[in-house]
Design an enzyme around this catalytic site. Structure first.
Site, PDB file in Angstrom:
ATOM      1  N   THR A   1      -1.743   7.249  -0.199  1.00 58.87           N
ATOM      2  CA  THR A   1      -3.063   7.043  -0.817  1.00 58.87           C
ATOM      3  C   THR A   1      -3.745   5.743  -0.371  1.00 58.87           C
ATOM      4  OG1 THR A   1      -2.125   5.812  -2.656  1.00 58.87           O
ATOM      5  CG2 THR A   1      -2.251   8.217  -2.914  1.00 58.87           C
TER       6      THR A   1
ATOM      7  N   ASP B   1       4.961  -4.503   9.834  1.00 57.52           N
ATOM      8  CA  ASP B   1       5.959  -3.791  10.649  1.00 57.52           C
ATOM      9  C   ASP B   1       6.137  -4.464  12.007  1.00 57.52           C
ATOM     10  OD1 ASP B   1       6.372  -1.997   8.650  1.00 57.52           O
ATOM     11  OD2 ASP B   1       5.275  -0.343   9.578  1.00 57.52           O
TER      12      ASP B   1
ATOM     13  N   ASP C   1       0.270  -1.905  12.009  1.00 57.55           N
ATOM     14  CA  ASP C   1       0.758  -2.453  10.741  1.00 57.55           C
ATOM     15  C   ASP C   1       1.330  -3.857  11.000  1.00 57.55           C
ATOM     16  OD1 ASP C   1       2.624  -3.135   8.579  1.00 57.55           O
ATOM     17  OD2 ASP C   1       2.122  -1.153   7.826  1.00 57.55           O
TER      18      ASP C   1
ATOM     19  N   ARG D   1       0.838  -1.202   0.000  1.00 58.32           N
ATOM     20  CA  ARG D   1       0.000   0.000   0.000  1.00 58.32           C
ATOM     21  C   ARG D   1       0.871   1.249   0.000  1.00 58.32           C
ATOM     22  NH1 ARG D   1      -4.976   0.363   3.983  1.00 58.32           N
ATOM     23  NH2 ARG D   1      -3.345   1.099   5.386  1.00 58.32           N
TER      24      ARG D   1
HETATM   25  C1  PRP Z   1      -1.012  -4.549   4.594  1.00 56.43           C
HETATM   26  C2  PRP Z   1      -1.693  -5.878   4.802  1.00 56.43           C
HETATM   27  C3  PRP Z   1      -2.504  -6.003   3.533  1.00 56.43           C
HETATM   28  C4  PRP Z   1      -2.899  -4.577   3.237  1.00 56.43           C
HETATM   29  C5  PRP Z   1      -4.323  -4.373   3.642  1.00 56.43           C
HETATM   30  O1  PRP Z   1       0.084  -4.703   3.768  1.00 56.43           O
HETATM   31  O2  PRP Z   1      -0.808  -6.935   5.009  1.00 56.43           O
HETATM   32  O3  PRP Z   1      -1.778  -6.561   2.454  1.00 56.43           O
HETATM   33  O4  PRP Z   1      -2.033  -3.744   4.016  1.00 56.43           O
HETATM   34  O5  PRP Z   1      -4.767  -3.124   3.294  1.00 56.43           O
HETATM   35  P1  PRP Z   1      -5.848  -2.877   2.145  1.00 56.43           P
HETATM   36  O6  PRP Z   1      -6.983  -3.810   2.440  1.00 56.43           O
HETATM   37  O7  PRP Z   1      -6.237  -1.425   2.356  1.00 56.43           O
HETATM   38  O8  PRP Z   1      -5.218  -3.105   0.817  1.00 56.43           O
HETATM   39  P2  PRP Z   1       1.081  -3.504   3.365  1.00 56.43           P
HETATM   40  O9  PRP Z   1       0.643  -2.890   2.076  1.00 56.43           O
HETATM   41  O10 PRP Z   1       1.260  -2.582   4.539  1.00 56.43           O
HETATM   42  O11 PRP Z   1       2.409  -4.271   3.036  1.00 56.43           O
HETATM   43  P3  PRP Z   1       3.304  -5.252   3.952  1.00 56.43           P
HETATM   44  O12 PRP Z   1       2.550  -6.544   4.081  1.00 56.43           O
HETATM   45  O13 PRP Z   1       4.540  -5.381   3.141  1.00 56.43           O
HETATM   46  O14 PRP Z   1       3.533  -4.592   5.281  1.00 56.43           O
HETATM   47  N1  URA Z   2      -2.507  -2.930   6.951  1.00 56.06           N
HETATM   48  C1  URA Z   2      -2.144  -3.230   8.218  1.00 56.06           C
HETATM   49  O1  URA Z   2      -1.140  -3.930   8.445  1.00 56.06           O
HETATM   50  N2  URA Z   2      -2.881  -2.726   9.229  1.00 56.06           N
HETATM   51  C2  URA Z   2      -3.984  -1.961   9.019  1.00 56.06           C
HETATM   52  O2  URA Z   2      -4.636  -1.546   9.998  1.00 56.06           O
HETATM   53  C3  URA Z   2      -4.334  -1.660   7.686  1.00 56.06           C
HETATM   54  C4  URA Z   2      -3.592  -2.170   6.672  1.00 56.06           C
END
Ligand code: PRP
Ligand code: URA
Length: 205
Positions: free
Chosen positions: A106, A200, A197, A102
């Site tokens: 945005t 993270d 997150d 993400r």
């Molecule tokens: C997080 C999570 C999902 C996404 C959900 O990943 O693991 O993939 O956000 O959000 P959405 O429903 O609004 O798309 P992120 O993009 O933070 O990447 P990461 O897994 O590498 O931390």
């Molecule tokens: N991705 C995450 O890891 N946490 C949230 O709350 C939303 C998106």
């Protein structure tokens, strides 16, 4: 397709540890494995089986075996946390990967990696711990369907109503199994109360 929220006291117990901001990364990773196992067991409760003839040390019997090949597709990065729990409780699982991230400003998901095995006729378990806006899950399901995947279940640890609605609108044939359904997204599109997150917290970034 209906949303199914896992209703198990131990799953809620472990999810609460994940939600607690004082839980350190090492504990988070360990508890994530256990909590995900509960969610995945629930999500795979209705897998098709077929009879198989075997012999126990005492006599012949008809047992049962899984009838359909299974593919697990974690959405990188955080979805990787749910892959080992799948592999540890299901036999002969093929693995595909969708890398999505993400944009911090945005909240739009951007694809950076895609590798999917043969999907036709397979039971596909798409795993990602967080369903927030639904953008990442929607993209991943688009890719899976483009490659011939039909029988898809989306499995997450925490879902927001907004993401559930998005999936129900765009992919009504895909059932959602969630460890918990939370209240709402905040202005930064984080799930509230949520757990922050996931990636993270898992990878200490
Ligand atoms: C997080 C999570 C999902 C996404 C959900 O990943 O693991 O993939 O956000 O959000 P959405 O429903 O609004 O798309 P992120 O993009 O933070 O990447 P990461 O897994 O590498 O931390
Ligand atoms: N991705 C995450 O890891 N946490 C949230 O709350 C939303 C998106």
């Amino acid at each position: 397709m209906p949303l199914h929220v896992v209703n198990h006291p131990a799953a809620s117990h472990f999810l609460t540890i994940l939600r607690d901001k004082s839980t350190p990364p090492e504990t988070f990773r360990r508890v994530s494995d256990v909590a995900a196992t509960y969610v995945i067991i629930e999500a795979t409760r209705n897998l098709a089986v077929e009879p198989v003839a075997i012999e126990t040390p005492l006599e012949p019997m008809t047992g049962s075996q899984l009838a359909q090949g299974i593919v697990v597709v974690p959405i990188l990065r955080a979805g990787l946390s749910m892959m080992d729990p799948v592999l540890s409780i299901l036999p002969d699982v093929a693995v595909g990967y969708v890398g999505l991230e993400r944009d911090e400003a945005t909240a739009e998901a951007r694809t950076y990696y895609l590798k999917l095995p043969e999907l036709a006729e397979k039971k596909i378990l798409l795993v990602d711990p967080m369903l927030a806006t639904g953008g990442s899950a929607t993209h991943a399901i688009d890719f899976i369907k483009e490659k011939g995947g039909k029988d898809i279940t989306f499995i997450c640890m925490v879902a927001a109503p907004e993401g559930v609605q998005q999936l129900e609108d765009l992919h009504p044939d895909v059932p959602i199994v969630a460890g918990a359904l939370d209240r709402e997204l905040n202005e930064k599109k984080y799930i509230c109360p949520g757990l922050g997150d996931y990636g993270d917290r898992l990878y200490f970034t």
